[in-house]
Design an enzyme around this catalytic site. Structure first.
Site, PDB file in Angstrom:
ATOM      1  N   HIS A   1       0.799  -1.212   0.000  1.00 37.39           N
ATOM      2  CA  HIS A   1       0.000   0.000   0.000  1.00 37.39           C
ATOM      3  C   HIS A   1       0.836   1.269   0.000  1.00 37.39           C
ATOM      4  O   HIS A   1       0.533   2.239  -0.687  1.00 37.39           O
ATOM      5  CB  HIS A   1      -0.942  -0.033   1.199  1.00 37.39           C
ATOM      6  CG  HIS A   1      -1.970  -1.097   1.060  1.00 37.39           C
ATOM      7  ND1 HIS A   1      -2.576  -1.717   2.112  1.00 37.39           N
ATOM      8  CD2 HIS A   1      -2.490  -1.654  -0.051  1.00 37.39           C
ATOM      9  CE1 HIS A   1      -3.434  -2.617   1.660  1.00 37.39           C
ATOM     10  NE2 HIS A   1      -3.392  -2.587   0.350  1.00 37.39           N
TER      11      HIS A   1
ATOM     12  N   ARG B   1      -5.957  -0.612 -16.684  1.00 36.84           N
ATOM     13  CA  ARG B   1      -5.941  -1.906 -15.980  1.00 36.84           C
ATOM     14  C   ARG B   1      -6.908  -1.807 -14.802  1.00 36.84           C
ATOM     15  O   ARG B   1      -6.550  -1.287 -13.748  1.00 36.84           O
ATOM     16  CB  ARG B   1      -4.544  -2.212 -15.465  1.00 36.84           C
ATOM     17  CG  ARG B   1      -3.492  -2.500 -16.538  1.00 36.84           C
ATOM     18  CD  ARG B   1      -2.156  -2.766 -15.870  1.00 36.84           C
ATOM     19  NE  ARG B   1      -1.209  -3.451 -16.723  1.00 36.84           N
ATOM     20  CZ  ARG B   1      -0.190  -2.858 -17.353  1.00 36.84           C
ATOM     21  NH1 ARG B   1      -0.005  -1.557 -17.232  1.00 36.84           N
ATOM     22  NH2 ARG B   1       0.640  -3.569 -18.080  1.00 36.84           N
TER      23      ARG B   1
ATOM     24  N   ARG C   1      -9.881  -2.313 -19.727  1.00 34.13           N
ATOM     25  CA  ARG C   1      -9.689  -3.757 -19.815  1.00 34.13           C
ATOM     26  C   ARG C   1     -10.419  -4.400 -18.644  1.00 34.13           C
ATOM     27  O   ARG C   1     -10.265  -3.953 -17.503  1.00 34.13           O
ATOM     28  CB  ARG C   1      -8.195  -4.094 -19.755  1.00 34.13           C
ATOM     29  CG  ARG C   1      -7.949  -5.579 -19.874  1.00 34.13           C
ATOM     30  CD  ARG C   1      -6.474  -5.909 -19.920  1.00 34.13           C
ATOM     31  NE  ARG C   1      -5.848  -5.711 -18.623  1.00 34.13           N
ATOM     32  CZ  ARG C   1      -4.548  -5.903 -18.407  1.00 34.13           C
ATOM     33  NH1 ARG C   1      -3.756  -6.245 -19.418  1.00 34.13           N
ATOM     34  NH2 ARG C   1      -4.033  -5.733 -17.218  1.00 34.13           N
TER      35      ARG C   1
ATOM     36  N   GLU D   1      -2.430 -11.831 -26.127  1.00 33.37           N
ATOM     37  CA  GLU D   1      -1.299 -12.191 -25.280  1.00 33.37           C
ATOM     38  C   GLU D   1      -0.940 -13.653 -25.438  1.00 33.37           C
ATOM     39  O   GLU D   1       0.151 -14.083 -25.102  1.00 33.37           O
ATOM     40  CB  GLU D   1      -1.657 -11.933 -23.805  1.00 33.37           C
ATOM     41  CG  GLU D   1      -1.880 -10.474 -23.508  1.00 33.37           C
ATOM     42  CD  GLU D   1      -2.701 -10.266 -22.252  1.00 33.37           C
ATOM     43  OE1 GLU D   1      -2.139  -9.802 -21.263  1.00 33.37           O
ATOM     44  OE2 GLU D   1      -3.913 -10.573 -22.272  1.00 33.37           O
TER      45      GLU D   1
ATOM     46  N   ASN E   1       3.973  -8.150 -22.783  1.00 36.25           N
ATOM     47  CA  ASN E   1       4.566  -8.738 -21.574  1.00 36.25           C
ATOM     48  C   ASN E   1       4.205 -10.219 -21.489  1.00 36.25           C
ATOM     49  O   ASN E   1       5.068 -11.084 -21.345  1.00 36.25           O
ATOM     50  CB  ASN E   1       4.054  -8.042 -20.305  1.00 36.25           C
ATOM     51  CG  ASN E   1       4.205  -6.541 -20.366  1.00 36.25           C
ATOM     52  OD1 ASN E   1       5.025  -6.035 -21.109  1.00 36.25           O
ATOM     53  ND2 ASN E   1       3.410  -5.824 -19.590  1.00 36.25           N
ATOM     54  N   ASP E   2       2.913 -10.496 -21.581  1.00 31.29           N
ATOM     55  CA  ASP E   2       2.504 -11.895 -21.522  1.00 31.29           C
ATOM     56  C   ASP E   2       2.837 -12.614 -22.823  1.00 31.29           C
ATOM     57  O   ASP E   2       3.228 -13.776 -22.807  1.00 31.29           O
ATOM     58  CB  ASP E   2       0.996 -12.002 -21.223  1.00 31.29           C
ATOM     59  CG  ASP E   2       0.734 -11.971 -19.725  1.00 31.29           C
ATOM     60  OD1 ASP E   2       1.422 -12.707 -18.994  1.00 31.29           O
ATOM     61  OD2 ASP E   2      -0.142 -11.204 -19.280  1.00 31.29           O
TER      62      ASP E   2
ATOM     63  N   ARG F   1       7.844 -14.391 -16.984  1.00 29.81           N
ATOM     64  CA  ARG F   1       8.212 -12.969 -16.994  1.00 29.81           C
ATOM     65  C   ARG F   1       8.633 -12.482 -15.614  1.00 29.81           C
ATOM     66  O   ARG F   1       9.234 -11.426 -15.480  1.00 29.81           O
ATOM     67  CB  ARG F   1       7.059 -12.118 -17.542  1.00 29.81           C
ATOM     68  CG  ARG F   1       5.890 -11.923 -16.602  1.00 29.81           C
ATOM     69  CD  ARG F   1       4.681 -11.350 -17.331  1.00 29.81           C
ATOM     70  NE  ARG F   1       4.291 -10.050 -16.814  1.00 29.81           N
ATOM     71  CZ  ARG F   1       3.151  -9.425 -17.129  1.00 29.81           C
ATOM     72  NH1 ARG F   1       2.305  -9.970 -17.991  1.00 29.81           N
ATOM     73  NH2 ARG F   1       2.865  -8.256 -16.630  1.00 29.81           N
TER      74      ARG F   1
ATOM     75  N   CYS G   1       0.424  -2.554 -26.203  1.00 28.07           N
ATOM     76  CA  CYS G   1       0.320  -1.867 -24.921  1.00 28.07           C
ATOM     77  C   CYS G   1       1.226  -2.474 -23.847  1.00 28.07           C
ATOM     78  O   CYS G   1       1.217  -2.045 -22.703  1.00 28.07           O
ATOM     79  CB  CYS G   1      -1.125  -1.851 -24.415  1.00 28.07           C
ATOM     80  SG  CYS G   1      -1.776  -3.492 -24.072  1.00 28.07           S
TER      81      CYS G   1
END
Ligand code: PEP
Ligand code: MG
Length: 755
Positions: free
Chosen positions: A369, A476, A512, A611, A634-635, A645, A682
């Site tokens: 947090h 996201r 998304r 992905e 990334n994926d 990753r 992206c």
């Protein structure tokens, strides 16, 4: 719960200990008296105290019952024997038949072979085990939980004696490197980028508790109550501040508020008070136990929750010591670098953000947090910096290099100069990028690129206009879900998405749908452990299996976009059938909203992330169903190359600028262009100028990047000739090379492309 009998026994013992501690004599003499007292009071034939010496060795310092000539002779490594085991795990042991335990280590010089049962507890000071206190009996005695509790309470009193520096030099207790005053470079992980140069300030300097044993437990219980309500009032005050009106950091603090009301935790402190400790000593005891045990916990979520408790414990201690919420008055030099083992979400608000240059934590994870709050305040943070509190002294000069997850302590002038220079250059560059804000992302040969921004928190929205991005190419939505303590309902989600769209001021936002699982864990959802979470029950697989969650989110998105454009993207789609299923759920929601008379969005655009490579082999069926596709590099990289990753050992083994990846991207980009379907990238690769250059060369015309990358990527685009780079790349794609990175770099250098 302690029984009344035990409570009075331990209180009597504590009273006697207090007299010994307050009495005269050397520290060794006082320790000797203490072990004699404990042995008598607990009806044990042996009581021994081991103290931690330099090099992680436990030395027998005092004993009643073992051979006296073993004192200062018997030494055990941490982890060796039962005593070493107690120290290594920071937990008590009570064994009726100690010699049967696999870790029993026989030391002939002590004469302990005649003692069968053993009970030992760690002596803990801060998060460090500074010794071990043991009692032994000849018979196979079964020690009770209450007896363990009593011994732990006594160990706490002894911790103060050990820490006083009278028994062993204090420098032995602090594991310094032996060269503590030399410059040091410490490694950690990036929790927030940027560079901070300043002076070390230790957060929550330890409160010295002068009064351990109380006269009247009722008075102490009352003090605890007052302190708890004082903390709650401080929290209320924080909630009423304008900057706390909304945003994820408010959710974070809401969760935190729940901890101040946790019955189990408050009960444990109250029980410790009933054994005869003062309120502060009781808080400290529960706090120390928790810290020591925390070192054993590997589950990141549990560790973070325990941090929140700890933070409240710190505040309680401060409150009990000073009678007010003292942290609120924390002073910082003009360029303070905070050093802390960990921090609660509320803590950063105690400091003047204009004086805060950086934060270094011994623990921490990117989703903790305080990292979310630090990102909102734009403070560089390095986490998991091992033993940093032992290695930095207050007022030490420190450089926090958040980008590279490293910290320089007492840096040499050369190092400092390098960072001052690079900070200056960074500011210069930022000023140049700011000048690019309102100019279009057009290449030298007139090709228009849409440069979008990735976001995940409401706080990111301010960067949309500052950076001049054309919209949000990837929102996201899971991050707000992760910061909350329960699944947000339709109303909460609608309010959030409405705010996002309002703040976008007409620029497009691609939402998304929930993409959790893998490494993104929701605190309130605990799916079964999986061997391969990246390949497991995650993302669209979860939301298709739990359609109520997806339906609620889609409903909220439709309501938020009423009268304007809705762009909805589904993540981790592996086959067209999954997309069709998700779309069908959306269609049902649209029909339902219409039936209920709710205003609908003016247009609804639906897209998918790409992905999973399998989807690329269904383009004929896929393209007619979607308005846009966004490549999650990334994926995609991890699935294309079968490389985790998040595994630092192999995550860089394959390069996105490899012929395989680039061929894949060119193929998808070409098919999308033919079909008139907008295609963007992206993932992180889109935000790196060299990679972005290659993507544009392959035909990609929409990039969505993290906000700090908008300026650098736009500068690259404006210096690029697409025709040239496309032709150059075309000749390279059949290369058998591992990577085309160097060749592309040379090309950029030779052709004046700004990287
Ligand atoms: C990606 O996989 O490239 C992507 C953008 O999604 P995330 O990083 O959120 O998994
Ligand atoms: Mg992804």
């Amino acid at each position: 719960m302690l029984t009344a009998g035990t409570t009075s026994v331990s209180r009597r013992l504590l009273g006697r200990l207090r007299d010994v501690m307050a009495g005269g004599g050397s520290a060794q003499e006082r320790l000797d008296k203490v072990v004699t007292l404990i042995a008598a009071d607990m009806v044990a034939e042996v009581c021994s105290c081991y103290v931690m010496r330099a090099g992680e060795v436990l030395e027998l310092f005092s004993t009643e019952g073992l051979r006296h000539d073993a004192v200062h002779q018997t030494r055990l490594r941490v982890g060796e024997g039962l005593v070493g085991d107690i120290a290594a795990h920071a937990r008590p042991l009570a064994l009726a038949d100690a010699q049967a335990h696999p870790n029993f280590a026989y030391r002939p010089e002590t004469g302990e072979e005649i003692f069968h049962s053993l009970m030992g507890v760690p002596i803990i000071r801060g998060a460090r085990v500074v010794g071990v206190l043991v009692v032994q009996n000849r018979t196979m005695r079964h020690y009770t939980d209450e007896e363990i509790e009593t011994l732990e309470t006594v160990a706490m009193v002894l911790a103060e004696l050990v820490a006083s520096g009278e028994l062993v030099d204090r420098s032995e207790l602090v594991q310094v490197d032996g060269n503590a005053l030399l410059p040091l470079r410490l490694e950690g992980i990036r929790l927030n980028g940027g560079v901070g140069i300043g002076i070390a300030v230790l957060h929550n300097p330890r409160i010295t508790i002068h009064r351990l044993v109380a006269e009247d437990p009722d008075v102490e219980l009352e003090r605890l109550k007052t302190a708890l309500s004082g903390i709650k009032t401080a929290l209320e005050e924080l909630f009423s501040r304008p900057e706390m009106r909304d945003g994820e950091h408010r959710d974070v603090l809401e969760t935190y508020r729940m901890f101040t009301e946790d019955k189990g935790w408050i009960n444990r402190i109250s029980e410790a008070i009933r054994t005869g400790l003062t309120a502060e000593a009781a808080v400290q005891k529960v706090h120390d136990d928790m810290r020591a045990r925390m070192n054993q916990i590997t589950d990141p979520y549990l560790r973070e929750r325990l941090h929140d408790f700890e933070d409240i414990a710190n505040r309680l201690l401060q409150f009990l010591a000073s009678g007010e919420d003292a942290v609120a008055k924390a002073e910082l030099p003009a360029d303070g670098i905070l050093i802390a083992r960990t921090m609660g979400p509320m803590d950063l608000f105690d400091y003047d953000p204009t004086r805060l240059r950086g934060l270094v934590l011994e623990e921490g994870s990117p989703t903790m947090h305080v990292a979310i709050v630090a990102r909102a305040l734009d403070i560089p943070v390095v986490g998991r910096c091992k033993d940093v509190l032992d290695k930095i002294e207050p007022l030490d000069p420190v450089i926090v290099d958040g980008d590279n997850g490293q910290v320089f302590v007492r840096p040499t002038d050369d190092i400092r100069d390098i960072f001052v220079e690079s900070t200056y250059q960074r500011q210069q560059r930022a000023a140049q990028y700011a000048m690019l804000r309102d100019v279009p992302a057009v290449t030298k040969d007139g090709i228009q690129v849409r440069l979008m921004m990735n976001a995940g928190l409401l706080l990111d929205m301010q960067h949309l206009h500052e950076s001049g991005a054309d919209g949000i190419g990837l929102y996201r939505t899971e991050l707000p879900f992760m910061a909350r303590s329960a699944l947000p309902d339709v109303g909460v989600q609608t309010a959030l998405y409405t705010k996002i769209l309002d703040q976008a001021e007409g620029k497009p936002v691609v939402f998304r749908t929930l993409d959790v699982g893998g490494d993104k864990i929701l605190p309130y959802w605990n799916p079964n452990e999986e061997d391969n979470p990246a390949l497991g029950w995650r993302s669209i697989r979860i939301t298709l299996d739990r359609p109520a969650v997806l339906r609620a989110q889609l409903r909220a998105l439709l309501r938020a976009a009423a009268g304007r454009e809705a762009r909805i993207m589904f993540p981790m789609i592996a086959e067209v059938a999954e997309l069709a299923q998700a779309r069908a759920i959306l269609d049902i929601e649209i029909a339902r909203e219409r039936r209920l008379g709710h205003p609908l969005p003016e247009t609804i655009k639906v897209g998918t992330m790409m992905e999973v490579p399998a989807l690329a082999f269904q383009l004929d069926a896929l393209l007619p169903l979607v308005d846009f596709i966004s490549i999650g590099s990334n994926d995609l990289t991890q699935f294309l190359f079968a490389v985790d990753r998040n595994n630092p050992r192999i995550c860089d083994r394959y390069d996105p600028l490899s012929p395989a990846m680039l061929n894949f991207l060119r193929w998808v980009a070409g098919r999308c262009a033919e079909a008139g379907v907008a295609m963007s990238v992206c993932g992180e690769m889109a935000g790196r100028p060299l990679e972005a250059m290659a993507l544009i060369g392959l035909g990609v015309r929409i990039l969505s990047v993290a906000s700090p990358s908008v300026g650098p990527v736009k500068a690259m685009i404006r210096s690029l000739n697409v025709e040239g780079v496309a032709a150059y790349l075309g000749g390279l794609l059949t290369s058998p090379a591992h990577s085309l990175r160097d060749k592309l770099k040379d090309y950029a250098l030779d052709h004046g492309v700004v990287l």
